[in-house]
Enzyme design. Structure first.
Site, short mmCIF file in Angstrom:
data_model
loop_
_atom_site.label_atom_id
_atom_site.label_comp_id
_atom_site.label_asym_id
_atom_site.label_seq_id
_atom_site.Cartn_x
_atom_site.Cartn_y
_atom_site.Cartn_z
N ARG A 162 0.58 -1.19 -0.11
CA ARG A 162 -0.25 0.07 -0.24
C ARG A 162 1.10 1.19 0.13
NH1 ARG A 162 -4.69 1.91 4.95
NH2 ARG A 162 -5.24 3.55 3.28
N ASP A 444 -4.46 4.97 13.93
CA ASP A 444 -3.99 5.24 12.79
C ASP A 444 -4.56 6.74 11.96
OD1 ASP A 444 -6.21 4.35 11.66
OD2 ASP A 444 -5.57 3.13 10.46
#
Length: 553
Positions: A162, A444
């Protein structure tokens, strides 16, 4: 400073000289320079199109629709995405937010029984120069079977790489006088060093694509994939990518996104917090898009979110693409016999069963202890490798379904929680960490985005707390932030004056962000361009240690 034919690259951070010279060979630099110079103009274009679209929505008060000019693709029943390789047929459980610079956790992931690892240079990663080099080199070691006691790459969980999203730039490299797009830096190095070996082992190259907002951005990725395959001598269509639908605008273009990537598609993914935050990003100043307290009133059972998931599953399966769900952020307590352990496991099971019943082919967990029970959940309720035959013809999703906001107000608890998460995320970034643990969850950039977005929106619309009727103002938010400092110090195990200084800096930056007149589009962009953040990182590079996020709370 390393200078090579139009390329300027900062010298390696301390302790990473060998990794640096392995990654940045002369041939690798030439490849990076070519991919960046070829696609930089197109990156500029899609970013400007984002701005234009936002301005148009603001000026007209308009709403997204299923576009007429692409209706022919949506109405054509015959096209399908290309089949995925065998190793992607079963996507039941991926480990999410796996920042690859955390060597210990990365190795644990490679040793796990998960179907895949979200090797995350985006939401769960803080993109310091050290972290990027260390993380990309760790991927190199995994692919080249250089880690001891780790299965060979053909047998380990597949790496779902990613790269950073389009909004991020890499400060430490310049090509022809410009800082380079973060995703091209990550993608280019990952492909150059690993693609052929991954393909030979039938294990990639596979990617997650973050924060794609339109089919034009998917088209750009498709062009990048075809160019890269030709440049590296790979068969066309070798690269497979799962697009994360993290923006409300993209939810109206899911079929078009699949069409643009049909030779390279590994499907679409739906999450909850980045997607919810995108409503504030695109429509935040509008009172009819006031998002209520996420801790009490926002979950995947709400109409706007379950409609989005239903449409994603229906769209993917109609076109032969895999549909995956979001990440379970809850952490299992260590004591498996405790009531809390059973409660957490029951909560995760209930939420993930909703996704399985909606037809998803897989989802993510953070806690690796959740891998086995979630795999068993799939085996019990959906024993096949995937649910591609679940076409969901029983549903019809309208624009209203996707845009209706859930009912509810704002609580003092929710306001305090959002402040705490926002501040602690900034503190983590100032420390060089992309995620942290708080109150039994991993947090996050996705949860930080929704947290700071809601606080900004509640101040902007001067909402009242449903507990007391108190008006949410910047003065109230400032006061609550000051009241929370003791709890926040405990959360980060504050021990030194430097720890305290970093926390107070994070509080100041958070308060600055949530009272901006114009909403900063991405918290990570704002931080990545901020002088204070960059100054902290310059100091970090001189004393960095390879360590995992701080202990769970």
């Amino acid at each position: 400073m390393l200078v090579n034919e139009g390329v300027e690259l900062e010298t390696p951070p301390p302790g990473l000289a060998d990794e640096f010279h392995t990654l940045f060979s002369s041939d690798a630099l030439t490849f990076l320079s070519e991919i960046i110079s070829t696609f930089q103009p197109e990156v500029d274009k899609v970013l400007k199109l984002r701005v234009l679209r936002k301005v148009q929505l603001d000026l007209t008060g308009g709403l997204p629709v299923f576009a007429k000019d692409t209706a022919h693709n949506r109405n054509d029943p015959d096209w399908r995405v290309s089949p995925v390789p065998h190793r992607l047929h079963c996507r039941h459980v991926d480990v999410g937010d796996l920042s690859p610079c955390d060597t210990q956790r990365f190795i644990q992931g490679l040793q796990s029984t998960a179907q895949g690892l979200q090797v995350d240079f985006d939401d769960g990663n803080c993109p310091t120069y050290h972290n990027q080099i260390k993380g990309i080199y760790n991927v190199y070691q995994a692919v080249h079977n250089q880690f001891p006691d780790v299965p060979p790459i053909a047998q380990a969980p597949v790496l779902m790489l990613r790269p950073r999203a389009w909004n991020m730039v890499e400060h430490n490299m310049m090509v022809y006088g410009r800082e380079v797009p973060g995703p091209l830096f990550d993608f280019g190095l990952l492909m150059f060093h690993n693609a052929k070996l991954l393909l030979q082992n039938q294990s990639g190259p596979f990617f997650y694509l973050s924060k794609v907002e339109s089919y034009m951005e998917a088209r750009l990725w498709s062009q990048i994939f075809f160019w890269t395959e030709k440049k590296l001598g790979l068969p066309a269509g070798s690269i497979k990518a799962t697009v994360l639908i993290e923006c409300v605008l993209a939810s109206f273009e899911m079929e078009e996104i699949l069409y643009e990537l049909k030779e390279h598609s590994a499907g679409l993914n739906c999450g909850i917090w980045d997607y919810s935050a995108s409503f504030v990003n695109k429509f935040g100043p509008r009172a009819d898009f006031l998002l209520p307290d996420r801790s009490k009133y926002v979950d995947m059972e709400k109409r706007f979110l379950h409609s989005y998931m239903d449409l994603l599953v229906q769209t993917c399966h109609r076109r032969g693409a895999l549909a995956t769900g979001g990440m379970a952020a809850l952490l299992l307590p260590r004591d498996k016999e405790s009531d809390l352990y059973k409660t957490v496991l029951h909560t995760v099971t209930r939420l993930k069963l909703l996704e399985i019943n909606a037809g998803v082919d897989g989802f993510m967990v953070y806690d690796m202890d959740l891998i086995e029970p979630m795999q068993k959940l799939f085996q019990l309720h959906s024993p096949d490798q995937n649910q591609l035959l679940q076409l969901r013809d029983d549903i019809t999703v309208t624009p209203e379904d996707l845009l209706v906001m859930p009912a509810g107000g704002v609580t003092l608890y929710g306001l305090r929680y959002n402040i705490a998460v926002g501040v602690l995320f900034i503190e983590a970034w100032l420390s060089g960490r992309g995620h942290f643990f708080y109150l039994g969850k991993v947090e996050d950039s996705a949860t930080a985005e929704i947290s700071r977005s809601q606080v900004w929106q509640w101040i902007r619309h001067q909402v009242r707390l449903e507990d007391s009727g108190t008006l949410v103002t910047r003065a109230l938010v400032r006061g609550l932030a000051e009241d929370l400092i003791g709890d926040l110090k405990a959360a980060i195990h504050c021990q030194t004056s430097r720890d305290e200084q970093r926390l107070m800096t994070a509080v100041s930056m958070f308060l600055e962000i949530v009272q901006k007149n114009d909403f900063p589009e991405f918290l990570t962009t704002y931080l990545n361009l901020d002088h204070t953040f960059l100054s902290f990182h310059n100091q970090l590079e001189n004393k960095h240690t390879d360590k995992a996020p701080k202990a769970r709370l």
